[in-house]
Design a protein around this motif. Sequence first.
Motif, PDB file in Angstrom:
ATOM      1  N   ASN A 128     -71.220 -35.173  -7.580  1.00 16.77           N
ATOM      2  CA  ASN A 128     -69.946 -35.447  -6.905  1.00 16.77           C
ATOM      3  C   ASN A 128     -69.902 -34.681  -5.593  1.00 16.77           C
ATOM      4  OD1 ASN A 128     -68.835 -37.166  -8.895  1.00 16.77           O
ATOM      5  ND2 ASN A 128     -68.276 -35.393 -10.137  1.00 16.77           N
ATOM      6  N   PHE A 129     -69.834 -35.438  -4.494  1.00 18.08           N
ATOM      7  CA  PHE A 129     -69.721 -34.832  -3.167  1.00 18.08           C
ATOM      8  C   PHE A 129     -68.244 -34.819  -2.786  1.00 18.08           C
ATOM      9  CE2 PHE A 129     -69.693 -34.911   1.476  1.00 18.08           C
ATOM     10  CZ  PHE A 129     -70.563 -33.866   1.762  1.00 18.08           C
ATOM     11  N   VAL A 130     -67.698 -33.621  -2.539  1.00 11.13           N
ATOM     12  CA  VAL A 130     -66.266 -33.448  -2.266  1.00 11.13           C
ATOM     13  C   VAL A 130     -66.073 -33.137  -0.796  1.00 11.13           C
ATOM     14  CG1 VAL A 130     -64.176 -32.172  -2.870  1.00 11.13           C
ATOM     15  CG2 VAL A 130     -65.928 -32.592  -4.610  1.00 11.13           C
ATOM     16  N   LEU A 131     -65.231 -33.918  -0.114  1.00  8.16           N
ATOM     17  CA  LEU A 131     -64.959 -33.715   1.302  1.00  8.16           C
ATOM     18  C   LEU A 131     -64.011 -32.546   1.504  1.00  8.16           C
ATOM     19  CD1 LEU A 131     -65.938 -36.777   1.169  1.00  8.16           C
ATOM     20  CD2 LEU A 131     -64.582 -37.098   3.258  1.00  8.16           C
ATOM     21  N   LYS A 132     -64.199 -31.808   2.606  1.00 11.47           N
ATOM     22  CA  LYS A 132     -63.291 -30.713   2.936  1.00 11.47           C
ATOM     23  C   LYS A 132     -61.923 -31.229   3.327  1.00 11.47           C
ATOM     24  CE  LYS A 132     -67.046 -27.719   4.535  1.00 11.47           C
ATOM     25  NZ  LYS A 132     -67.615 -26.970   5.699  1.00 11.47           N
ATOM     26  N   HIS A 133     -61.888 -32.370   4.015  1.00  9.73           N
ATOM     27  CA  HIS A 133     -60.628 -33.003   4.419  1.00  9.73           C
ATOM     28  C   HIS A 133     -60.643 -34.434   3.875  1.00  9.73           C
ATOM     29  CE1 HIS A 133     -59.842 -29.608   7.067  1.00  9.73           C
ATOM     30  NE2 HIS A 133     -61.057 -29.761   7.548  1.00  9.73           N
ATOM     31  N   ALA A 134     -59.740 -34.695   2.958  1.00  2.00           N
ATOM     32  CA  ALA A 134     -59.715 -36.000   2.302  1.00  2.00           C
ATOM     33  C   ALA A 134     -59.431 -37.107   3.306  1.00  2.00           C
ATOM     34  CB  ALA A 134     -58.652 -35.998   1.200  1.00  2.00           C
ATOM     35  N   ASP A 135     -60.284 -38.138   3.281  1.00  2.00           N
ATOM     36  CA  ASP A 135     -60.089 -39.293   4.150  1.00  2.00           C
ATOM     37  C   ASP A 135     -60.856 -40.462   3.528  1.00  2.00           C
ATOM     38  OD1 ASP A 135     -59.166 -40.144   7.096  1.00  2.00           O
ATOM     39  OD2 ASP A 135     -61.118 -41.059   6.690  1.00  2.00           O
ATOM     40  N   ALA A 136     -60.148 -41.541   3.218  1.00  2.00           N
ATOM     41  CA  ALA A 136     -60.762 -42.675   2.539  1.00  2.00           C
ATOM     42  C   ALA A 136     -61.821 -43.345   3.405  1.00  2.00           C
ATOM     43  CB  ALA A 136     -59.684 -43.678   2.126  1.00  2.00           C
ATOM     44  N   THR A 137     -61.562 -43.468   4.704  1.00  2.70           N
ATOM     45  CA  THR A 137     -62.527 -44.110   5.593  1.00  2.70           C
ATOM     46  C   THR A 137     -63.817 -43.304   5.680  1.00  2.70           C
ATOM     47  OG1 THR A 137     -60.705 -45.021   6.891  1.00  2.70           O
ATOM     48  CG2 THR A 137     -62.881 -45.005   7.917  1.00  2.70           C
ATOM     49  N   THR A 138     -63.705 -41.991   5.816  1.00  2.15           N
ATOM     50  CA  THR A 138     -64.903 -41.145   5.879  1.00  2.15           C
ATOM     51  C   THR A 138     -65.674 -41.186   4.572  1.00  2.15           C
ATOM     52  OG1 THR A 138     -63.769 -39.679   7.445  1.00  2.15           O
ATOM     53  CG2 THR A 138     -65.723 -38.823   6.350  1.00  2.15           C
ATOM     54  N   ALA A 139     -64.977 -41.178   3.435  1.00  2.00           N
ATOM     55  CA  ALA A 139     -65.652 -41.244   2.143  1.00  2.00           C
ATOM     56  C   ALA A 139     -66.424 -42.552   1.994  1.00  2.00           C
ATOM     57  CB  ALA A 139     -64.631 -41.090   1.020  1.00  2.00           C
ATOM     58  N   GLU A 140     -65.863 -43.658   2.444  1.00  2.00           N
ATOM     59  CA  GLU A 140     -66.552 -44.942   2.359  1.00  2.00           C
ATOM     60  C   GLU A 140     -67.767 -44.981   3.283  1.00  2.00           C
ATOM     61  OE1 GLU A 140     -67.417 -48.575   0.826  1.00  2.00           O
ATOM     62  OE2 GLU A 140     -65.900 -47.138   0.153  1.00  2.00           O
TER      63      GLU A 140
END
Length: 375
Positions: free
Chosen positions: A194-206
């Motif tokens: 599981n890679f967790v982003l420092k700043h949640a953003d749906a576009t960046t995660a996709e």
Amino acid sequence: MVKRLITRSLCCTLLFGWLGIGQAATGEVRLKDLGTFLGWRDNMLVGYGIVSGLAGSGDTPRNQATRQAITNMMSQFDLNLTQDQLQSRNVAMVMITASLPPSANVGQKIDVNVTSMGDARSLGGGTLIMTPLRGPDRKVYALAQGPVTVGGYRYDANGNLRQKNHPTVGIVPDGGVVEVAVRADLVTEDGYLNFVLKHADATTAERIAQRINQTMGGGSARSVDADTVQIRAPGESRSLNQYVASIETLSVVPDQDSRVVINERTGTVVAGGDTRISPITISHGDIRVTVATQYSVSQPDLIGVTGPGVRSLVVGNSEMSVDETGQTVAASYPHGSVGELVQALSKSRVSTRDVIAILEAIKAAGALHADIIVQ
């Protein structure tokens, strides 16, 4: 003061001019800089111990906890003393904290922080006695010992006090030794990372999931939510460390939220180059009101005559003037950016603090399509 405002306005103009290039200037960023793998984190350690060797700047004898700690320590060396027999001020009870890396081997050294818990005046020149450091599970993971380095001083004599920084806080470089090996568990029970982003953003995660699938093969990753990307763990034929390293070096273009950060204390304004403003007209005026008062003294007609009610009279004459300078009018272009607006206001010699007020007014008018963050 005028020179300072002009300098800030010029710096703000240059900053917005550089940021006004647009989203095309946004480069790719490594995944290693955008987030971390779930389970890869530091582990907090804590303990309490004794610092000895202080030159009369330790805890006072009325500190019962320090005397009890000294008694307990001396009992380990078959020396039985009562608390009444301990009157030294060369010892201080301290709290020790340290951070254990996500992966650590036995014998690895770490830095430890030392803070006074009693009424000691300074820890300068002291040595930390061997102290166990425990984790949240109450298990000992490291031992700490060594000379304490204090980045300050405190001298108190005959009512004179000289102090620099905080002498009751220090550090022991490489003072902790790892006693229990630690390994980060990155793979879940169902075989995923599981890679967790420092700043949640749906576009960046996709975008991250798509980039991993392009490199590692289709179906290797999928975005679970705005801050988590689930990645299939490698098989036995490939090393987990090699697989994680290859993913961390991948690069994507992160999506950015439109924000304008304002610091009213320093007059600083920072905005992204793609922050847009709808067509709008700004009318900014400056009115200065000046009140000048002149005082004059009215003396009695006969000098030297004294008596009840005979005294000098102070008369104040006030004059008020209103100076209204010409208004500054600026209009943004259709589909303009914040950078273009600030450049136009700067050419009109609008100060940085006035620019802040104008941006807040534009946001209230609904023409600034970004979030304003006031610090």
